[in-house]
Scaffold this active site. Structure first.
Site, PDB file in Angstrom:
ATOM      1  CG  ASP A 113      -1.602   0.961   1.324  1.00 10.91           C
ATOM      2  OD1 ASP A 113      -1.773   2.264   1.412  1.00 10.91           O
ATOM      3  OD2 ASP A 113      -2.824   0.895   0.821  1.00 10.91           O
ATOM      4  N   GLY A 114       0.521   2.252  -0.607  1.00  9.81           N
ATOM      5  CA  GLY A 114       1.812   3.829  -0.828  1.00  9.81           C
ATOM      6  C   GLY A 114       1.745   3.920  -0.084  1.00  9.81           C
ATOM      7  CG  ASP A 131      -0.802   7.883 -12.542  1.00  8.46           C
ATOM      8  OD1 ASP A 131      -1.825   7.816 -12.292  1.00  8.46           O
ATOM      9  OD2 ASP A 131       0.674   7.154 -13.432  1.00  8.46           O
TER      10      ASP A 131
END
Length: 250
Positions: A113-114, A131
């Site tokens: 998970d970013g 993005d």
């Protein structure tokens, strides 16, 4: 839950979709390391505002078709890239269909998970490019105030955050307000692309003011060196009235 992935091709360009008509990435088959979509080119606009060897450390949140990772890996040999992608199947597709290179000393791919990564990993980055969208073009945790604040904490002193926003979605203005709050207003939102994408660049205090003629000169050099053409972006920026005095602060 796995992401529905579709691949299409038209006029020599291969497209990535997440189970909808939204284009999540593209590659021109004859130029696999080029940035085919306008917004992906503008995600690299920070290269106009800093000089090599910047960026030495690049963090990409959201892999998609791997366009940004491939561009940096191929054209910016001074850069090391870490990619965070939440869906392992997207990583697999980027390898199989979009020629993402294998990991090496300059390319690291982290499946996770970013938003959690930016909170937990203490490293500093020269360029953070965000993005990340789901099949409904929603950014989720990657569009929150805590996330943008964490991005600011992770930027190196001369760092730039580059965010792909979708101007046609409800909540776009709220996202931009959150970004401006996190960066004390030091945000440049580029004019909307034909696709509806808006790329916003944010920096910490102590940035640079550059005139458009200098930026155009750098864009010409960048195009010659890498094929990346940001001159149309600068023309749109000039026409937008965002920089009436002929200078851009970033």
């Amino acid at each position: 839950m796995s992401i529905p992935i579709d691949i299409s091709e038209e006029s020599g360009v291969r497209y990535l979709h997440f189970g909808s008509d939204w284009v999540q990435g593209a590659m021109r088959l004859r130029k696999p390391n080029a940035l085919e979509l306008t917004y992906t080119r503008e995600m690299m606009a920070g290269l106009l505002f800093r000089e090599a060897p910047w960026p030495a450390r690049v963090l990409l949140i959201g892999l998609g078709a791997g366009s940004l990772a491939k561009f940096v890996h191929h054209h910016l040999p001074q850069s090391r890239v870490t990619v965070v992608e939440i869906a392992p199947e997207v990583h697999a597709v980027a390898h199989q269909y979009f020629r993402l290179p294998d990991e090496d000393a300059r390319l690291e791919v982290h499946i996770g998970d970013g938003a959690e990564f930016i909170q937990d990993d203490p490293r500093q980055w020269d360029l953070i490019a965000v993005d990340g969208f789901d099949r409904h073009a929603r950014a989720g945790a990657l569009a929150t105030q805590p996330f943008y604040a964490a991005c600011r904490e992770r930027l190196a002193p001369d760092g730039i955050l580059s965010v792909n926003l979708f101007g046609q979605l409800r909540g776009f203005k709220t996202q931009l307000q959150r970004l401006r709050k996190a960066f004390d207003g030091r945000v440049l939102d580029l004019p909307e692309c034909d696709s509806g994408n808006v790329v916003a660049l944010a920096t910490t205090p102590g940035g640079h003011a550059l005139d458009l003629s200098t930026l155009k000169g750098r864009a010409t050099g960048l195009k010659a060196a890498t094929g990346l053409d940001l001159l149309p972006t600068l023309r749109r920026l000039e026409k937008s009235g965002t920089c009436p005095d002929g200078t851009v602060n970033l």
